[in-house]
Design a protein around this motif. Structure first.
Motif, PDB file in Angstrom:
ATOM      1  N   SER A 171     -41.476  10.767   1.795  1.00 41.12           N
ATOM      2  CA  SER A 171     -40.248   9.845   1.483  1.00 41.12           C
ATOM      3  C   SER A 171     -39.633  10.198   0.034  1.00 41.12           C
ATOM      4  CB  SER A 171     -40.837   8.348   1.533  1.00 41.12           C
ATOM      5  OG  SER A 171     -41.593   8.051   0.384  1.00 41.12           O
ATOM      6  N   HIS A 172     -40.245  11.148  -0.735  1.00 40.63           N
ATOM      7  CA  HIS A 172     -39.396  11.408  -1.974  1.00 40.63           C
ATOM      8  C   HIS A 172     -38.452  12.336  -1.891  1.00 40.63           C
ATOM      9  CE1 HIS A 172     -43.204   9.665  -4.398  1.00 40.63           C
ATOM     10  NE2 HIS A 172     -42.553   8.694  -3.972  1.00 40.63           N
ATOM     11  N   GLN A 173     -37.344  12.085  -2.584  1.00 40.53           N
ATOM     12  CA  GLN A 173     -36.092  13.191  -2.556  1.00 40.53           C
ATOM     13  C   GLN A 173     -36.763  14.460  -2.785  1.00 40.53           C
ATOM     14  OE1 GLN A 173     -32.934  12.076  -4.905  1.00 40.53           O
ATOM     15  NE2 GLN A 173     -31.664  13.490  -3.477  1.00 40.53           N
ATOM     16  N   GLY A 174     -36.558  15.653  -2.391  1.00 46.47           N
ATOM     17  CA  GLY A 174     -36.900  16.925  -2.803  1.00 46.47           C
ATOM     18  C   GLY A 174     -38.323  17.146  -2.234  1.00 46.47           C
ATOM     19  N   ASP A 227     -36.159   6.660   4.573  1.00 44.79           N
ATOM     20  CA  ASP A 227     -36.092   8.018   3.811  1.00 44.79           C
ATOM     21  C   ASP A 227     -37.034   8.834   4.522  1.00 44.79           C
ATOM     22  OD1 ASP A 227     -34.104   7.476   2.069  1.00 44.79           O
ATOM     23  OD2 ASP A 227     -35.397   7.243   0.383  1.00 44.79           O
ATOM     24  N   GLY A 239     -34.665  10.277   7.144  1.00 46.36           N
ATOM     25  CA  GLY A 239     -34.359  11.350   6.252  1.00 46.36           C
ATOM     26  C   GLY A 239     -34.895  12.626   6.139  1.00 46.36           C
ATOM     27  N   GLU A 262     -33.937  16.437   7.233  1.00 44.90           N
ATOM     28  CA  GLU A 262     -33.972  17.335   6.320  1.00 44.90           C
ATOM     29  C   GLU A 262     -34.764  18.699   6.618  1.00 44.90           C
ATOM     30  OE1 GLU A 262     -34.508  16.049   2.288  1.00 44.90           O
ATOM     31  OE2 GLU A 262     -34.406  18.270   1.743  1.00 44.90           O
TER      32      GLU A 262
END
Ligand SMILES: NC(=O)c1ccc[n+]([C@@H]2O[C@H](COP(=O)([O-])OP(=O)(O)OC[C@H]3O[C@@H](n4cnc5c(N)ncnc54)[C@H](OP(=O)(O)O)[C@@H]3O)[C@@H](O)[C@H]2O)c1
Length: 249
Positions: free
Chosen positions: A56-59, A103, A107, A111
């Motif tokens: 769930s963390h960006q990147g 996310d 997300g 991604e």
């Protein structure tokens, strides 16, 4: 394979290890991943690597693909299975948790698909299985963000399926209904086991269509709630049936 050490993910990894596949298991709990890897190695002689990541963390998805590149790992099959639920009125929910759920469930799936698909298309083979839910087919009060995130997964996957049909890459969404795992401990009629979902995933990988629902009863329900009823009626009926579980009254 994301969300690999428990529930539906663990059942899918069993099947994949049984086919002699080399596996990369991803989830947050590193110790649990290690234990799952040791079990798969002992039972199937499988080659298994683990990577503890909060998707769930960006990147995080690009950290995974960097790790794959650093270790020289080519991905033939991506199973986007990691997911989280949240049962509450949106008005009572922690906004950060709602965002984190979207996310992770939507997300990271989009991604990771976008990151790993190009190499598969270039090789002319591979498979991406995105785990959606029967909740994807109609709005679901009290699990609003969850159902909407799974509707994204379903729609996204169906569209990518159409984009990649002639490439040799298999793209499919698999939608379990209520399944007996840590995510869903409620007693419910018609609940299925994670092994049944894993069997459906394996046959979906061999199939042709863009979306598969696990089980006949679940398939029937997605037809009624997703196709026959207007969204407003489906939402009202679901509101009545989920109210007690969500609000206790
Ligand atoms: N059970 C049902 O009734 C049902 C119905 C329809 C669809 N599904 C879908 O099936 C999939 C698997 O769920 P399940 O029922 O097997 O439940 P589960 O056992 O709770 O599995 C969820 C998995 O996702 C991982 N995960 C959760 N948050 C994560 C994060 N932020 N980053 C990386 N990994 C994360 C968990 O591992 P860590 O905690 O170690 O991170 C766990 O392995 C989910 O996508 C779920 O939405 C389930």
């Amino acid at each position: 394979m994301t969300g690999a050490a428990t529930g539906i993910g663990a059942a899918i990894t069993e099947r994949l290890a049984g086919q002699g596949m080399r596996l990369v298991l991803v989830a947050r709990d590193g110790a649990r991943l290690e234990a799952a890897a040791e079990r798969l190695q002992a039972e199937h002689g499988a080659q298994v690597s683990t990577l503890a990541l909060d998707l769930s963390h960006q990147g995080a998805p690009s950290r995974l693909t960097e790790w794959l590149a650093d270790t020289g790992t080519e991905v033939d099959v991506l199973v986007n299975n990691a997911g989280a639920g949240l049962m509450a009125r949106v008005a009572d929910s922690d906004p950060a948790r709602v965002r984190g759920l979207v996310d992770l469930n939507a997300g990271a799936v989009a991604e990771l698909t976008a990151l790993l698909l190009p190499a598969m298309v270039a090789r002319g083979r591979g498979a991406i299985v995105n785990i959606a839910s029967t909740g994807a087919y109609a709005p679901a009060p009290y699990v609003a963000a969850y159902a909407a995130s799974k509707a994204f997964v379903l729609s996204f996957t169906q569209a990518v399926w159409a984009e990649t049909r002639a490439t040799g890459v298999r793209v499919v969404a698999v939608s379990p209904g209520p399944t007996d795992t840590a995510m869903n401990t409620r007693r419910m009629p018609g609940k299925r086991g994670p092994g049944s979902v894993a069997d459906t995933v394996m046959s979906a990988m061999r199939g042709r269509g863009p979306a598969v629902v696990d089980g006949r009863l679940n398939t029937f329900q997605t037809l009624v709630f997703g196709r026959l009823l207007p969204a407003s009626a489906a939402a009202r009926i679901a509101e009545r049936s989920l109210r007690k579980a969500a609000l206790g009254r």
